[in-house]
Design an enzyme around this catalytic site. Structure first.
Site, PDB file in Angstrom:
ATOM      1  N   LYS A  55       0.807  -1.215   0.000  1.00 45.29           N
ATOM      2  CA  LYS A  55       0.000   0.000   0.000  1.00 45.29           C
ATOM      3  C   LYS A  55       0.842   1.268   0.000  1.00 45.29           C
ATOM      4  CE  LYS A  55      -4.388  -1.812   1.601  1.00 45.29           C
ATOM      5  NZ  LYS A  55      -5.467  -1.788   2.610  1.00 45.29           N
ATOM      6  N   ARG A 115      -3.318 -10.078   5.037  1.00 48.72           N
ATOM      7  CA  ARG A 115      -3.702 -10.155   3.623  1.00 48.72           C
ATOM      8  C   ARG A 115      -2.534  -9.604   2.813  1.00 48.72           C
ATOM      9  NH1 ARG A 115      -6.074  -6.921  -0.342  1.00 48.72           N
ATOM     10  NH2 ARG A 115      -7.677  -7.951  -1.623  1.00 48.72           N
TER      11      ARG A 115
END
Length: 262
Positions: free
Chosen positions: A204, A238
């Protein structure tokens, strides 16, 4: 949890696994690398992304789910659409992973009418198209906690067992870099909800903001983030880079086990 993006506009892989064939190949590669769960998504939720139609999302994810349903690995569908949830359950998924925490009309009913699947409830301020436009909180950790607590209470009043729920504070979903840091440093606070905690930080922008690396070159910082998350209470991470994360966590757990023996 290994990520399988069946989308043309994913921030992390640029649509490389958009075709059904490539998505299935990638999923099986992640299984070989040690994924315990595969998260199949057909709609990008990156900042600024726009929704796709129900039919298009079904076209993308159902063939992949059907192809993987015979695997021993658990299958999750990353969706907020009740129609997609229902068809994915029929196709064989084990988990509904909803960035909107089952707030769309009809989503709660899908979970309540099925006593087999689990559901992951994620916090998001706003919607993907606009969530990064000046997100604001008075107390980020407490507000995210309160939201998740309210969702758990509402869902369990419908007869859904608490042990079918997973929570996710939603890194990068309507949060600044500082908000993300505050949540990561206070993850243990969320364990008070007595619900398994899932964290998705892999590749991210919060990582790139620190290292300057593009999304597809953030493996080292992604692994570091996963280790910090697990150390602070996460039960599920995740990730895109399953083997690297699995190996790092295997060593981490071995050290922790040795400390417990002592």
């Amino acid at each position: 949890m290994g990520v399988v993006n069946v989308t043309p506009d994913s921030f992390s892989d640029g649509g490389f696994f958009f075709s059904t064939e490539n998505a299935i190949k990638q999923a099986r590669k992640l299984i070989e690398e040690g994924a315990d769960i595969l998260d199949v998504g057909g709609e990008s939720t990156r900042p600024g992304s726009l929704p796709v139609s129900v039919d298009e999302e079904l076209r993308r994810v159902i063939p992949v789910i059907e192809a993987l349903a015979g695997e021993k690995t658990l299958i999750s569908v990353d969706t907020s659409k009740p129609e997609v949830m229902r068809q994915a359950i029929i196709a064989g998924v084990d988990i509904i992973n909803d960035v909107n925490a089952l707030r769309n009309s009809g989503a709660l009913a899908v979970l309540a009418e099925n006593d087999r699947v689990l559901a992951c409830l994620m916090h998001m301020q706003g919607c993907p198209a606009s969530m990064q436009n000046n997100p604001t909180y008075h107390n980020i950790v407490q507000e995210v906690y309160d939201f998740l607590e309210e969702r758990i209470q509402l869902i369990t009043t419908l007869g859904v067992a608490r042990d079918r729920l997973i929570i996710d504070p939603g890194f990068g979903f309507g949060k600044t870099l500082q908000h993300n840091f505050e949540i990561l440093n206070n993850l243990e606070y969320f364990t008070r909800l007595q619900t398994p905690l899932m964290v998705g930080i892999s590749r991210k922008s919060m990582l790139g903001a620190v290292t300057g690396n593009p999304a597809n070159r953030r493996i080292h910082e992604s692994v570091a983030a996963a280790l910090i998350a697990v150390n602070n209470g996460a039960r599920i991470v995740r990730v895109h880079d399953v083997k690297a994360t699995k190996d790092a966590l295997s060593f981490y757990c071995a050290v922790q086990k040795n400390n417990d023996i002592k």
